[in-house]
Design a protein around this motif. Sequence first.
Motif, PDB file in Angstrom:
ATOM      1  N   UNK A 313      65.603  62.312 110.690  1.00  0.00           N
ATOM      2  CA  UNK A 313      66.459  63.157 111.267  1.00  0.00           C
ATOM      3  C   UNK A 313      67.755  62.775 111.055  1.00  0.00           C
ATOM      4  N   UNK A 314      68.076  61.607 111.937  1.00  0.00           N
ATOM      5  CA  UNK A 314      69.360  60.881 111.913  1.00  0.00           C
ATOM      6  C   UNK A 314      69.042  59.541 110.975  1.00  0.00           C
ATOM      7  N   UNK A 315      70.130  59.137 110.232  1.00  0.00           N
ATOM      8  CA  UNK A 315      70.727  57.913 109.832  1.00  0.00           C
ATOM      9  C   UNK A 315      71.917  57.425 110.585  1.00  0.00           C
ATOM     10  N   UNK A 316      72.009  56.826 111.768  1.00  0.00           N
ATOM     11  CA  UNK A 316      73.061  56.914 112.567  1.00  0.00           C
ATOM     12  C   UNK A 316      74.162  56.009 112.020  1.00  0.00           C
ATOM     13  N   UNK A 317      75.559  56.107 112.629  1.00  0.00           N
ATOM     14  CA  UNK A 317      76.525  55.430 112.202  1.00  0.00           C
ATOM     15  C   UNK A 317      77.999  56.302 112.459  1.00  0.00           C
ATOM     16  N   UNK A 327      70.636  65.206 109.623  1.00  0.00           N
ATOM     17  CA  UNK A 327      69.670  66.244 109.321  1.00  0.00           C
ATOM     18  C   UNK A 327      70.032  67.502 108.458  1.00  0.00           C
ATOM     19  N   UNK A 328      71.137  66.847 107.499  1.00  0.00           N
ATOM     20  CA  UNK A 328      71.805  67.964 106.513  1.00  0.00           C
ATOM     21  C   UNK A 328      73.012  68.495 107.239  1.00  0.00           C
ATOM     22  N   UNK A 329      73.193  68.390 108.415  1.00  0.00           N
ATOM     23  CA  UNK A 329      74.398  69.194 109.248  1.00  0.00           C
ATOM     24  C   UNK A 329      75.860  68.476 108.697  1.00  0.00           C
ATOM     25  N   UNK A 330      76.765  69.334 108.789  1.00  0.00           N
ATOM     26  CA  UNK A 330      78.229  68.968 108.336  1.00  0.00           C
ATOM     27  C   UNK A 330      78.627  67.902 109.281  1.00  0.00           C
ATOM     28  N   UNK A 331      78.750  66.619 108.531  1.00  0.00           N
ATOM     29  CA  UNK A 331      79.072  65.241 109.195  1.00  0.00           C
ATOM     30  C   UNK A 331      80.590  65.612 109.781  1.00  0.00           C
ATOM     31  N   UNK A 332      81.408  66.354 109.430  1.00  0.00           N
ATOM     32  CA  UNK A 332      82.822  66.353 110.039  1.00  0.00           C
ATOM     33  C   UNK A 332      82.511  66.830 111.401  1.00  0.00           C
ATOM     34  N   UNK A 333      81.433  67.498 111.724  1.00  0.00           N
ATOM     35  CA  UNK A 333      81.150  68.246 113.201  1.00  0.00           C
ATOM     36  C   UNK A 333      80.440  67.509 114.040  1.00  0.00           C
ATOM     37  N   UNK A 374      70.154  76.667 111.774  1.00  0.00           N
ATOM     38  CA  UNK A 374      71.576  76.167 111.123  1.00  0.00           C
ATOM     39  C   UNK A 374      72.162  74.976 111.762  1.00  0.00           C
ATOM     40  N   UNK A 375      71.701  74.778 112.971  1.00  0.00           N
ATOM     41  CA  UNK A 375      72.606  73.559 113.735  1.00  0.00           C
ATOM     42  C   UNK A 375      71.893  72.219 113.584  1.00  0.00           C
ATOM     43  N   UNK A 376      70.752  72.494 113.095  1.00  0.00           N
ATOM     44  CA  UNK A 376      69.957  71.137 113.105  1.00  0.00           C
ATOM     45  C   UNK A 376      70.595  69.900 112.560  1.00  0.00           C
TER      46      UNK A 376
END
Length: 426
Positions: A313-317, A327-333, A374-376
């Motif tokens: 779900x998350x690869x953190x950092x 999770x495929x979500x926009x990383x700028x947000x 959509x927010x996953x």
Amino acid sequence: AGTDLVKTQDDPEGKTVLGTLNNCSGGVTPWGTVLSGEENVDQYFAGGEKVKNEEVRKHLKRYGIEDAETPRHWERFYDRFDVTKVENEPNRFNYVVEIDPWDPESRPVKHTAMGRFKHEGANIFVTNDGTAVAYSGDDSRFEYLYKFVSSRKVRSGNSPEDRRENMKILDEGTLYVATFEGNSPDFSESGKLPKDGKYDGTGKWIKLLTVKEDGSAESHVDGMSAEEVAVYTREAGDKVKATKMDRPEDVEPHPVTGNVYAALTNNKYRGANRDGKNDAPIAEYAPIKENKNGMIIEIEDNHTGEDMKWNLLLVCGDPKEAETYFGGFDKSKVSPISCPDNVTFDSFGNLWVATDGNALKSNDGLFAVSLEGDTRGMTKQFLTVPAGAETCGPLVFEKRVIVNVQHPGEDEEATVENTKSHWPDG
């Protein structure tokens, strides 16, 4: 209980619990008791390298008991903490402990059927037919994920008798250890997302031990007795070639979907080939070399069976870094997040993540993560704890959040005169 592996001078019958050590996270059972995981027990035992019996010395080393002396120095005053004098004492710790807070006369129980390792905690999912499945992680680098499937059904009542019967649930059943495989043959480069756009695959649960109603037990590991599997569970995992993970800590099932979420805190030795600790290369389930920031793995489990599907779900950092994944979500947000440790859920279905050991030069905190639609993968920081502290044991309600601010100001350079943190004094 009662076997030669746990008998000592103070308890020659090997049947009486004499304390619990280094309790970490835990869990609340559906029947109202509390589970506590005995974690870094090795910190209390000295003399491992000096033990003359080579076989015993090997077992102690596998559980991190090697040093001639400990920082606590209990071994100077009590022989039971010196393994050159009492070899079996460590075998009596590193278990899940169940406590009944409603009965002051009750005695806590160590559930040896759930295996002996550095339990971060234990959390239970109850299937539709009443079967209890307990999940637990072994909090060390390159250690394993486990589950225990009870052969007993949960009683739905809340009487003292129901609770007493339910406290036997974690004594009878089968202990499993996890293996994981990725489904992307193209994965080979640290932090590079596979062509299918996600880190995912399948897995299997391998039987280690079955404990029956009469207390007898069956080993499923060649060359190990049932008692040995219960006491040397890490070595049983080694023998069946369980999958080495990046510090699996808190493991919790979602109360509605049943999906299981595990915090994989970090592992600076992953694929590093240094200090003789290159125990495992990168893989799709552990895709970051010298993993400093950790991950959250999501498991769609056949709770009482032996198969599963998984994804990261998350690869953190820092989301600005290419290797991170939300999770495929926009990383700028999203908020930067590092070193997940504990997980929990709110009544709206969101995942909440507490961190320990932030590697981004920031303090630890508590984060909310969306799991659906959509927010996953959307990750938002909710609170920050003081310098040197970890965020621990989060409880999230509709209008209130409680966390344990653990060891604020902890720093090797800190002194009374020059503290790392002034919390809670401003």
